[in-house]
Each structure stands twice: as structure tokens, then as C-alpha cells.
Design a protein around this motif. Structure first.
Motif, mmCIF file in Angstrom:
data_model
loop_
_atom_site.group_PDB
_atom_site.id
_atom_site.type_symbol
_atom_site.label_atom_id
_atom_site.label_comp_id
_atom_site.label_asym_id
_atom_site.label_seq_id
_atom_site.Cartn_x
_atom_site.Cartn_y
_atom_site.Cartn_z
ATOM 1 N N VAL A 47 0.847 -1.193 0.000
ATOM 2 C CA VAL A 47 0.000 0.000 0.000
ATOM 3 C C VAL A 47 0.883 1.243 0.000
ATOM 4 O O VAL A 47 1.885 1.305 0.704
ATOM 5 C CB VAL A 47 -0.910 -0.001 1.253
ATOM 6 C CG1 VAL A 47 -1.553 1.356 1.457
ATOM 7 C CG2 VAL A 47 -1.963 -1.084 1.149
ATOM 8 N N PHE A 49 1.043 4.661 1.304
ATOM 9 C CA PHE A 49 0.321 5.366 2.364
ATOM 10 C C PHE A 49 0.009 6.819 2.012
ATOM 11 O O PHE A 49 -0.929 7.403 2.524
ATOM 12 C CB PHE A 49 1.104 5.300 3.684
ATOM 13 C CG PHE A 49 1.256 3.893 4.178
ATOM 14 C CD1 PHE A 49 0.147 3.175 4.586
ATOM 15 C CD2 PHE A 49 2.501 3.278 4.197
ATOM 16 C CE1 PHE A 49 0.277 1.872 5.015
ATOM 17 C CE2 PHE A 49 2.633 1.970 4.628
ATOM 18 C CZ PHE A 49 1.529 1.261 5.031
ATOM 19 N N SER A 52 -3.516 6.358 -0.803
ATOM 20 C CA SER A 52 -4.183 5.066 -0.671
ATOM 21 C C SER A 52 -5.679 5.148 -0.982
ATOM 22 O O SER A 52 -6.388 4.169 -0.917
ATOM 23 C CB SER A 52 -3.968 4.507 0.734
ATOM 24 O OG SER A 52 -4.512 5.396 1.674
ATOM 25 N N ASN A 55 -8.127 3.571 -5.346
ATOM 26 C CA ASN A 55 -7.857 2.147 -5.558
ATOM 27 C C ASN A 55 -8.434 1.681 -6.880
ATOM 28 O O ASN A 55 -9.557 2.019 -7.242
ATOM 29 C CB ASN A 55 -8.431 1.329 -4.405
ATOM 30 C CG ASN A 55 -7.861 -0.081 -4.400
ATOM 31 O OD1 ASN A 55 -8.293 -0.933 -5.165
ATOM 32 N ND2 ASN A 55 -6.858 -0.305 -3.577
ATOM 33 N N ASN B 6 5.706 -2.512 5.737
ATOM 34 C CA ASN B 6 6.148 -2.451 4.335
ATOM 35 C C ASN B 6 7.607 -2.005 4.222
ATOM 36 O O ASN B 6 7.961 -1.163 3.410
ATOM 37 C CB ASN B 6 5.231 -1.528 3.529
ATOM 38 C CG ASN B 6 3.856 -2.152 3.342
ATOM 39 O OD1 ASN B 6 3.646 -3.313 3.676
ATOM 40 N ND2 ASN B 6 2.929 -1.386 2.803
ATOM 41 N N LEU B 26 -6.746 3.081 6.440
ATOM 42 C CA LEU B 26 -6.911 2.103 5.357
ATOM 43 C C LEU B 26 -8.206 1.330 5.552
ATOM 44 O O LEU B 26 -8.513 0.886 6.656
ATOM 45 C CB LEU B 26 -5.739 1.116 5.356
ATOM 46 C CG LEU B 26 -4.383 1.682 4.962
ATOM 47 C CD1 LEU B 26 -3.306 0.628 5.180
ATOM 48 C CD2 LEU B 26 -4.384 2.159 3.523
ATOM 49 N N ILE B 58 1.497 -4.862 4.203
ATOM 50 C CA ILE B 58 0.100 -4.495 3.919
ATOM 51 C C ILE B 58 0.017 -4.230 2.411
ATOM 52 O O ILE B 58 0.669 -3.319 1.904
ATOM 53 C CB ILE B 58 -0.324 -3.247 4.711
ATOM 54 C CG1 ILE B 58 -0.050 -3.462 6.211
ATOM 55 C CG2 ILE B 58 -1.800 -2.948 4.480
ATOM 56 C CD1 ILE B 58 -0.358 -2.268 7.076
ATOM 57 N N VAL B 59 -0.732 -5.082 1.735
ATOM 58 C CA VAL B 59 -0.768 -4.978 0.269
ATOM 59 C C VAL B 59 -2.182 -4.695 -0.230
ATOM 60 O O VAL B 59 -3.169 -4.923 0.470
ATOM 61 C CB VAL B 59 -0.226 -6.257 -0.426
ATOM 62 C CG1 VAL B 59 1.178 -6.577 0.021
ATOM 63 C CG2 VAL B 59 -1.158 -7.437 -0.189
ATOM 64 N N THR B 60 -2.234 -4.191 -1.448
ATOM 65 C CA THR B 60 -3.512 -3.934 -2.097
ATOM 66 C C THR B 60 -3.375 -4.256 -3.583
ATOM 67 O O THR B 60 -2.314 -4.654 -4.047
ATOM 68 C CB THR B 60 -3.962 -2.474 -1.862
ATOM 69 O OG1 THR B 60 -5.299 -2.341 -2.315
ATOM 70 C CG2 THR B 60 -3.075 -1.495 -2.614
ATOM 71 N N VAL B 61 -4.461 -4.066 -4.297
ATOM 72 C CA VAL B 61 -4.468 -4.363 -5.730
ATOM 73 C C VAL B 61 -4.004 -3.129 -6.502
ATOM 74 O O VAL B 61 -4.414 -2.017 -6.211
ATOM 75 C CB VAL B 61 -5.900 -4.750 -6.169
ATOM 76 C CG1 VAL B 61 -5.989 -4.897 -7.674
ATOM 77 C CG2 VAL B 61 -6.328 -6.042 -5.490
#
Lengths: 255, 65
Positions: A47, A49, A52, A55, B6, B26, B58-61
Motif C-alpha cells: 500500500v 500510504f 491510498s 484504488n 512495508n 486504510l 500491507i498490500v492492495t491491488v
């Protein structure tokens, strides 16, 4: 209907499209729509920061598209397995476009690592679509290891060179019992058509559309390319001959 | 409490994974979390306690091919 089946997944469109490198999210959204694709690939990253809020999932309608996460950027079996599991945690479908890279400069896959990761992820219940190079033996091994689809590259990722070794792709197709999707290196609509005419079950591409001057128009062209190639393959082309063969009747010519 | 998030060392006053995600603003439904290389399932965010020097991913698309 001429559907493509990958494990439990089934689609009408044989074009799978990536979501990377678009100038804006809105542009991506329009290009995906124009491509007619039902499967879109995404990557997983740490992510950011500072930014964020924006998306990509807000721009992909999951009622319309099935998201296929990838393990792009993974250079070890461990990292590819970790990313795959994290994708599942994100609520993405239980399948993975598995990439285990071997070389940063050429982005060539590590076949040994890909094979190991395929075995492990199949054991864990994932539907694995294994990205590899156009190596006949590597493709056979991945199929044996349980990959639901094998994805040989047409050319290096993002290179836009088209299908560099059509003979290998042809042999891979002859041997395969799982769908073969030509993945990577496709630059323009005719490249896609070539792959489909060879008998590929599908094509996965990203850069060719995302970095075209007009991505939406190129997405449309790629869609037409896939359909033209598929039809031509199913129709059965005429053999190539050295000499001419008149199309109009020879008899009845005035004298 | 010192956490490595991260790859970066950060100071946070939080008890659980949920607290941390709230602090970072988040949304839980767009992230996946690894704690010391073990997956933390979303339903366990509230109960998973954090300790000094924990390492989190902490990951996301994001867009990709």
C-alpha cells in the motif's frame, strides 16, 4: 457457444487483458470495455500510504469482469506463493496468473521456480495459470504439475514483437490438454490473430493496448484480432502452395 | 511501539491490526495483511495483537499485466 474453460472458470471472450500502464484509470476503464474481455489481470503491491484513496478496484466492475491476480515481480517460489495467498485474502477469485521471474533485464521466467510454485499452489487448491517461455518441455511439465492453463510468451513482456516462435507454439498446442494462452509480447492486432490462427485458446496482453496512442481503439482492434484469428483457425485454412491456382473457371473462356 | 510496515520502521500506538489499519486510514476490504510472514485473515484483524518489532506487509491491488 465457443467458450474457453480454465478449471472451473468459463468465458466467452478469449482475450484476457491487463490493467497496468494506463495513463489514467478512466482510460483503462474505457479500454477494458472496448476489449470485450471478461478477465482482467491485476498485481498486488505494498500500500502506498501517501495515496491510498485511489484504488483500482473502484474502476473494475467485478460483476462484469473476473479479476485474475498475478505474481508479477516475484523472483522466488516463496514470494509467489505469499502473493497468491494474499490475493485470496483480498477476496479475489481462487486463481492465479503465476509468474516466477528469473532475470530482471529480460523478464524471462524461471521455469524451475514456476514448476515448484505450480505444484505447491495446486496442492493449496488454487487454479494455476502458469506463465512460462515458449519451451515445449517446460509447458508439458507445468501441465503435468497440475496447471489449469499454460501461458507461453509470444515475445518478451512488453516488447511488442509478436509471436516470435510460431513453430514452438504450434507444437505446444498439439501436445496440450489444457488451454494454452499466449501471454506477453503482443504488439498489435495482427500479432493476436497470428496466435489465435495457430490454435491458441486465448491471448493475454497489456502493454500493446495500454501504451498505444489510442488505447480504446487498440482494445477494439485486439478484440477483432482475437475473433478473426479464432474463426480462421476453426474454419481451417487452405494449405500454402508454391504455384498459382486460378479462382475463376478455366472452361468457357471466349476465343 | 516500533513496527516495521512495508519495510519501513514506524512508531505507532496501537494494540491490534485493526487499530493499525484505522490509524493508517486504510479500509479493511482493500488490503491484505501479513504479520511476520503469516497471513492475518480479515476476520482476525480485531483480535490479532501487535508486538514491538513486528514486521507487517500491507498490500492492495494495483494495475498489472
Amino acid at each position: 457457444m465457443d467458450k474457453i474453460k480454465i478449471g472451473k472458470f468459463e468465458f466467452n471472450s478469449r482475450l484476457f487483458i491487463g490493467t497496468g500502464k494506463y495513463s489514467t484509470m478512466e482510460m483503462m476503464e474505457k479500454a477494458l470495455d472496448a476489449s470485450g474481455a471478461e478477465v482482467v489481470t491485476v498485481a498486488l503491491r505494498r500500500v502506498n500510504f501517501e495515496d491510498s484513496k485511489e484504488n483500482i478496484l473502484n474502476y473494475i466492475d467485478q460483476k462484469k469482469y473476473t479479476i485474475l491476480p498475478n505474481t508479477a515481480g516475484c523472483y522466488t517460489v516463496e514470494d509467489a506463493v505469499r502473493i497468491t495467498r494474499l490475493g485470496r485474502e483480498l477476496g479475489l477469485p481462487n486463481w492465479i496468473k503465476l509468474e516466477v521471474m528469473g532475470d530482471e533485464k529480460t523478464l524471462m521466467p524461471d521455469n524451475e521456480g514456476t514448476l515448484k510454485a505450480t505444484k505447491q499452489l495446486v496442492d493449496e487448491g488454487f487454479t494455476v495459470l502458469a506463465y512460462t517461455n515458449d519451451d515445449i518441455v517446460a509447458c508439458q511439465k507445468l501441465e503435468k504439475a497440475g496447471a489449469a492453463s499454460v501461458m507461453p510468451l509470444g515475445a518478451p513482456i512488453g516488447s511488442g514483437q509478436g509471436v516470435l516462435n510460431p513453430n514452438n507454439i504450434k507444437i505446444i498446442l498439439e501436445n496440450a490438454k489444457v488451454p494454452i494462452i499466449v501471454d506477453a509480447g503482443v504488439g498489435t492486432a495482427s500479432d493476436v490473430t497470428v496466435a489465435m490462427e495457430l490454435g491458441a485458446d486465448g491471448v493475454l496482453l497489456n502493454t500493446g493496448v495500454a501504451l498505444a496512442k489510442d488505447p480504446v481503439r487498440m482494445a477494439r482492434a485486439m478484440k477483432a484480432g482475437v475473433e478473426a484469428g479464432r474463426d480462421a483457425f476453426l474454419a481451417g485454412r487452405i494449405p500454402k502452395k508454391l504455384y498459382a491456382s486460378a479462382s475463376s473457371p478455366i472452361e468457357g473462356i471466349i476465343k | 511501539m516500533k513496527l516495521i510496515i512495508n519495510g519501513e520502521e514506524k512508531d505507532f500506538d496501537c494494540e491490534t491490526v485493526s487499530n493499525l489499519l484505522n490509524n493508517l486510514k486504510l479500509k479493511k476490504d482493500i488490503v491484505a495483511v501479513e504479520l511476520n510472514k503469516n497471513i492475518v485473515h480479515r476476520e482476525n484483524f480485531d483480535d490479532t495483537k501487535l508486538r514491538d518489532n513486528d514486521k507487517l506487509e500491507i498490500v492492495t491491488v494495483v494495475g498489472g499485466g
